[in-house]
Design an enzyme around this catalytic site. Structure first.
Site, short mmCIF file in Angstrom:
data_model
loop_
_atom_site.label_atom_id
_atom_site.label_comp_id
_atom_site.label_asym_id
_atom_site.label_seq_id
_atom_site.Cartn_x
_atom_site.Cartn_y
_atom_site.Cartn_z
N ASP B 154 0.86 -1.19 0.00
CA ASP B 154 0.00 0.00 0.00
C ASP B 154 0.90 1.24 0.00
O ASP B 154 1.45 1.60 1.04
CB ASP B 154 -0.90 0.03 1.24
CG ASP B 154 -1.98 -1.06 1.20
OD1 ASP B 154 -1.76 -2.09 0.53
OD2 ASP B 154 -3.03 -0.88 1.85
N LYS B 217 -6.92 3.31 -3.29
CA LYS B 217 -7.31 3.35 -1.88
C LYS B 217 -7.48 4.80 -1.46
O LYS B 217 -6.74 5.68 -1.90
CB LYS B 217 -6.22 2.64 -1.07
CG LYS B 217 -6.34 2.70 0.44
CD LYS B 217 -5.23 1.86 1.09
CE LYS B 217 -5.13 2.11 2.58
NZ LYS B 217 -4.04 1.32 3.21
N LYS B 253 -10.33 0.30 -2.19
CA LYS B 253 -10.16 0.12 -0.74
C LYS B 253 -10.38 1.44 -0.01
O LYS B 253 -9.52 2.32 -0.05
CB LYS B 253 -8.76 -0.42 -0.44
CG LYS B 253 -8.47 -0.57 1.06
CD LYS B 253 -7.11 -1.19 1.33
CE LYS B 253 -6.74 -1.12 2.81
NZ LYS B 253 -5.40 -1.64 3.10
#
Lengths: 420, 317
Positions: B154, B217, B253
């Site tokens: 991430d 995300k 996400k």
């Protein structure tokens, strides 16, 4: 496999029904046969003069309402005339007090009214619960305020007298509120006839008026078909007519009241354009289209039923619209996650289908999202008719239905009857 | 279920510049959607189980230790009490969370604690959370996390590239991150709370997908404003547009601020309505959260027993 495990494989929404119990108890308490509210009294229903009330989502009879006669209308107008003397003389703050009380009663019984309206009209509970009934209460609160400040804020205004009001079936109780609240706030008295298809919430409202201590005769509710409405509209004892409904009936009212001296307010149908230009956020425009045309099954006088799209983005917009239509949920209007419920009556459905066929015969392409969930009631999927060119108007004021008509903008040079 | 990874595409600045986002309309859609859809009873229980399956169970504290990461991993392996799983009839499902998400230094502990399971370890990387470390160090950090066993990375994007409209720099940088990931999946954190406008959110989403992100995300969880439904709506619409143009499916996400079971359902509804059922699985949807799991477990217990237990009966770590 158990149920939870099964659902995990499909990830469907499942049912989310609102209970009909409250409304059924109320209907049972009235033996499912209703009189009319005239001069603070209920007439006795007579078996040979009744109209069946059908729940359009199940096609089952849920009650019967009285078919009002000329005598009933005479009695209601006389009661309103009698009540006008004292109601119009009453200090504004005294009328306000009663109207605030009525608004609170509406809020207290909001759930019953919402469920009843959905069972009677077929519109989704989400709309009656979140839009119709809360707005009804707010209208009475707001106009109670009018009554309260009328002497200082509206100097020189006087009540007209006895007002005959005829309201349609698309927002039965909300249209009643629009009509009754300002009129009684100003000191008028009312004889109101709801649509024969959707009278139940008006009758429940009459009970609330009684309960809130609105004096007898200030609000009178008569029921019946267009014939009863005609008797009311042409009654010599009426000072003003307020009507919401089709353009056709509006014209008729104008004709029959000409020269009678009656004041008149008409709110009629329209075919409102929804215009999308090439610099729009198309995904957001799609949601605007959805709310404009499929809200309340398209049965809205200002529904955005004519879609005019700039040519360069037309195909892309239509592609996204077709995809979005697949997400609309048609089904039991008492389900909290249903977007499109039932069409109000069989006759209305027949008219819609006729118009769809007619449009197709004239070369329009029908997009119809394949949505099941029919339960024997009067349901219609979301429709869009794509014409791709401008030709005839779509019968202004008549096609109240969940259908968006698409035109590519550069070709749509005119509409035959704008503003209707 | 596995899908082909997003290969990315050449930078298309025309597409980026022609994007438009109508903020009022987005806010209206985001605020009305949770009232238009709902799930009740068995369906709600099943959807909450699905919510657990998509959680990236996260600890990103300065006070993380191997011990609390091990305890978090134990929760990831057994997210709800055995008696609850049994009563739900899902014991055979082998319920786990979607992943465990930690800082680089904790990757090894997490990989060790999750040995023998399919649960991937995700590492936040590239100078998380500000993304202002030197580029070569950020790339090296990714390589080290992948070497330590992280299967998902991430990264945070450079917000300054978005705020200054330097799309080429953002694209090149994200491309380099994707290469450093190798077979590990790349999630790009936009830090939407610092991107100023929804149009910037949409544009940054497109750039990240063009550069080969497997997931986009919302937030690090460290911004003042983290995941919200309006920014999520804008991002999933970008995913939909990217799929329509390239055919590639990119995951989504939301992270930061999702603490209640009701919120988890709202986001699942958003995915189902805007992207479709395929985005209701951990392959294409994750929720970055820590305390959310406790509330879901509590709601499931309520579904089964009709009573709410105190939150201390559902400890996380």
């Amino acid at each position: 496999m158990t149920k939870v495990a099964d659902i995990l494989t499909t990830m469907e929404y499942g049912p989310a029904p609102e209970s009909a119990k409250l409304a059924n108890q109320w209907l049972d308490a009235h033996s499912r046969a209703f009189g009319m509210y005239i001069g603070g009294q209920w007439t006795t229903p007579t078996p040979d003069r009744m109209i069946d009330v059908i729940n359009p989502s199940t096609a089952k009879r849920i009650a019967a309402i009285s078919h009002g006669t000329a005598d009933n209308v005479d009695a209601a107008v006389a009661a309103a005339r009698k009540a006008f003397k004292s109601w119009s003389q009453m200090p504004g703050h005294a009328r306000a007090k009663l109207m605030y009380g009525l608004a609170r009663k509406i809020q207290k019984h909001a759930r019953l009214l919402a469920v009843l309206e959905t069972m009677d009209n077929g519109k989704p509970i989400r709309e009656t619960r979140d839009i119709d009934i809360p707005l009804v209460a707010r209208h009475f609160y707001h106009h109670a305020g009018w009554a309260q400040v009328m002497d200082t804020e509206l100097p020189g205004y006087t009540p007209v007298g006895v007002v005959g009001q005829v309201v349609p079936w698309n927002f039965p109780l909300l249209m009643l509120a629009w009509k009754i609240a300002p009129a009684i706030a100003a000191g008028n008295t009312i004889v109101l006839k709801p649509s024969k298809w959707t009278s139940l919430s008006a009758l429940a409202f009459a009970e609330l008026c009684d309960d809130a201590g609105i004096p007898p005769g200030v609000v009178n509710i008569i029921t019946g078909d267009g014939g009863t409405g005609d008797i009311l509209l042409q009654h010599p004892g009426i000072d003003k007519i307020a009507f919401t409904g089709s353009t056709e009936v509006g014209r008729h009212i104008r004709n029959v009241t000409a020269g009678s001296g009656k004041k008149l307010s008409l709110e009629l149908g329209g075919k409102s354009p929804f215009i999308v230009f090439e610099d729009a956020d198309l995904d957001s425009a799609i949601e605007g289209i959805v709310d404009a045309i499929w809200f309340n099954q398209g049965q809205v006088c200002c529904a955005g039923s004519r879609l005019l799209v700039q040519e360069g983005i037309a195909e892309e917009l239509y592609r996204r619209l077709r995809a979005r239509m697949e997400k609309l949920r048609v089904g039991d209007p008492l389900d909290k996650a249903v977007d499109i419920g039932a069409i109000v009556a069989k006759a209305q459905l027949v008219e819609i289908e006729t118009l769809v066929r007619q449009g197709q015969a004239e070369g329009a392409i029908l997009w119809r999202a394949l949505l099941g969930m029919s339960n024997g009631g009067i349901l219609l999927s979301s429709d869009a008719l794509h014409r791709g060119r401008a030709e005839r108007h779509d019968r202004p004021g008549r096609d109240f239905w969940p259908r968006a008509g698409g035109n590519d903008l550069p070709h749509a040079s005119r509409s035959d009857r704008p503003g209707q | 279920m596995s899908i082909d990874r997003n290969p990315g595409m050449a930078l298309d600045l025309d597409w980026v510049s022609e994007t438009r986002v109508n903020r009022s309309a987005v806010e209206r859609r985001a605020s009305t959607l949770p009232g238009r859809r709902t799930v009740k009873s068995h369906w709600q229980a099943a959807w909450l189980v699905r919510a657990i399956q998509v959680i990236d169970l996260t600890t990103l504290g300065g006070d993380d230790t191997p011990g609390n990461v091990r305890r978090l991993c134990a929760k990831a392996r057994n997210p709800i009490r055995a008696d609850l799983a049994d009563a739900l009839g899902i014991t055979s499902l082998g319920l786990t969370t979607g992943a465990v998400c930690v800082y680089h230094e904790m990757v090894e502990s997490a990989v060790h604690a999750l040995a023998g399971t399919q649960i991937p370890v995700a590492a936040v990387s590239a100078g998380f959370p500000a993304g202002l470390n030197p580029l070569d160090l950020r790339i090296e950090e990714i390589r080290r996390s992948v070497a330590a066993g992280a299967r998902e990375i991430d990264i945070v994007i450079s917000r300054r590239h978005v705020l200054t409209g330097n799309w080429r720099a953002l694209y090149d940088e994200t491309r380099a991150f994707r290469e450093a990931c190798g077979t590990a999946h790349l999630k790009t954190i936009l830090a939407t709370g610092e991107l100023a406008t929804l149009r910037n959110v949409y544009r940054a989403s497109l750039i990240c997908m063009m550069a080969g992100a497997d997931f986009i995300k919302t937030s690090t969880g460290k911004e003042t404003v983290n995941a919200t439904l309006p920014v999520s709506l804008v991002m999933v619409r970008a995913i939909r547009a990217y799929q329509a143009r390239t055919g590639a499916k990119v995951g989504f996400k939301p992270a930061g601020g999702l603490r209640t079971a009701k919120q988890a359902l709202d986001w699942l509804i958003l995915m189902k309505e805007e992207l479709g059922d395929e985005w209701l699985s951990p392959t294409l949807f994750r929720i970055g959260a820590s305390s959310l799991l406790a509330d879901i477990e509590r709601q499931l217990e309520h579904y089964l027993t009709g009573a709410y237990s105190a939150s201390f009966r559902h400890p996380m770590q």
